[in-house]
Design an enzyme around this catalytic site. Structure first.
Site, PDB file in Angstrom:
ATOM      1  N   ARG A   1       0.825  -1.218   0.000  1.00 18.91           N
ATOM      2  CA  ARG A   1       0.000   0.000   0.000  1.00 18.91           C
ATOM      3  C   ARG A   1       0.862   1.272   0.000  1.00 18.91           C
ATOM      4  O   ARG A   1       0.421   2.315  -0.467  1.00 18.91           O
ATOM      5  CB  ARG A   1      -0.948  -0.021   1.215  1.00 18.91           C
ATOM      6  CG  ARG A   1      -2.055   1.041   1.168  1.00 18.91           C
ATOM      7  CD  ARG A   1      -3.093   0.779   2.247  1.00 18.91           C
ATOM      8  NE  ARG A   1      -4.230   1.695   2.221  1.00 18.91           N
ATOM      9  CZ  ARG A   1      -4.400   2.703   3.087  1.00 18.91           C
ATOM     10  NH1 ARG A   1      -3.523   2.921   4.024  1.00 18.91           N
ATOM     11  NH2 ARG A   1      -5.458   3.492   2.990  1.00 18.91           N
TER      12      ARG A   1
ATOM     13  N   LEU B   1      -7.173   7.841  -0.646  1.00 21.03           N
ATOM     14  CA  LEU B   1      -6.974   6.394  -0.779  1.00 21.03           C
ATOM     15  C   LEU B   1      -7.884   5.788   0.280  1.00 21.03           C
ATOM     16  O   LEU B   1      -7.797   6.138   1.451  1.00 21.03           O
ATOM     17  CB  LEU B   1      -5.500   6.104  -0.475  1.00 21.03           C
ATOM     18  CG  LEU B   1      -4.987   4.694  -0.335  1.00 21.03           C
ATOM     19  CD1 LEU B   1      -5.258   3.888  -1.575  1.00 21.03           C
ATOM     20  CD2 LEU B   1      -3.483   4.734  -0.096  1.00 21.03           C
ATOM     21  N   SER B   2      -8.779   4.886  -0.120  1.00 15.18           N
ATOM     22  CA  SER B   2      -9.773   4.355   0.826  1.00 15.18           C
ATOM     23  C   SER B   2      -9.112   3.655   2.012  1.00 15.18           C
ATOM     24  O   SER B   2      -8.019   3.095   1.902  1.00 15.18           O
ATOM     25  CB  SER B   2     -10.706   3.364   0.123  1.00 15.18           C
ATOM     26  OG  SER B   2     -11.272   3.932  -1.030  1.00 15.18           O
ATOM     27  N   GLN B   3      -9.837   3.654   3.125  1.00 13.95           N
ATOM     28  CA  GLN B   3      -9.399   2.952   4.336  1.00 13.95           C
ATOM     29  C   GLN B   3      -9.305   1.446   4.045  1.00 13.95           C
ATOM     30  O   GLN B   3     -10.214   0.882   3.424  1.00 13.95           O
ATOM     31  CB  GLN B   3     -10.457   3.219   5.415  1.00 13.95           C
ATOM     32  CG  GLN B   3     -10.179   2.579   6.739  1.00 13.95           C
ATOM     33  CD  GLN B   3     -11.406   2.625   7.644  1.00 13.95           C
ATOM     34  OE1 GLN B   3     -12.432   3.203   7.299  1.00 13.95           O
ATOM     35  NE2 GLN B   3     -11.292   2.006   8.794  1.00 13.95           N
TER      36      GLN B   3
END
Ligand code: SAH
Length: 213
Positions: A33, A59-61
């Site tokens: 990530r 950026l999504s969790q």
């Protein structure tokens, strides 16, 4: 900071929050990530939080990525998937390791360029990015076995329902304002009947109209 131990801690947290699909957990353990963030933020990559990627986007969790992916696979394997809101490309990479082909649309051109470069570096070849308004889906390649949206419209766009194949599944945050409901909509066989359920409250960026260069 990007060590195996830090990643393992994130996976542990996802499990504690109820993620059970082993393939999803394995893929998220292996996906770097930190490569999806600017260097200044990469030390926070394995925290379970959304992080900025520029252009007012995030950026999504990880928990949300895991949850949406797990739901998307819950009715069995999916071959062809449409993703709306490529952003950094992180969710695209997770999906690419779990399904045959991913089509991903993003309205902000520089984000697509970066996402494409990251996928190239990771050697993934089964994601096709399009610079377009995902509010209309991506009719060229429809129907899809699943559609996942990382941006929230006020109401479910009809086009997305039309582009779902038989037993297709749509996972999408819906609602105005900062907090939305995560909906799961399933096409029943090849009929025009759909089943809808609410999963939980979520926070996504809004689905905006049009594209920007
Ligand atoms: N899955 C992404 C999350 C990005 S945030 C990641 O993991 O990084 C949601 C993205 O949706 C933003 O990049 C935003 O630009 C995009 N978006 C918003 N409205 C859109 C639309 N109508 N069509 C395509 N993309 C859209």
């Amino acid at each position: 900071m990007t060590s195996q131990r830090t990643r393992e801690r994130l996976i542990q947290r996802l499990k504690e929050q109820g993620i059970t699909n082993q393939r999803v957990l394995d893929v998220m353990r292996m996906t770097p990530r930190h490569l999806f963030l600017d260097e200044a933020l990469s030390h926070r990559a394995y925290e379970d939080t959304a992080l900025p990627i520029g252009y007012g986007q995030t950026l999504s969790q990880p928990y949300i990525v895991a949850l949406m992916t797990e739901i998307l696979l819950s009715l069995g394997p999916r071959k062809k998937v449409l993703e709306i809101g490529s952003g950094s490309g992180y969710q695209s990479v997770v999906l690419a390791q779990l399904v045959d082909q991913v089509y991903s649309v993003e309205r902000i051109k520089p984000l697509i360029d970066k996402a494409r470069e990251r996928l190239r570096l990771l050697g993934l070849r089964n994601v096709r990015f399009s610079h377009s308004d995902g509010g209309f889906g991506l009719p060229e390649y429809a129907p899809y076995d699943a559609i996942l949206s990382a941006a929230a419209p006020n109401v479910v766009p009809e086009e997305l329902l039309h582009q779902l194949g038989p037993d297709g599944i749509l996972v999408i945050p819906v609602g105005p304002g900062d907090v939305q409901e995560l909906l799961v909509i399933t096409r029943l066989g090849d009929s025009n009947n759909f089943e809808e359920r609410v999963v939980e409250k979520v926070r996504f960026v809004p689905l905006l109209g049009g594209t920007t260069r």
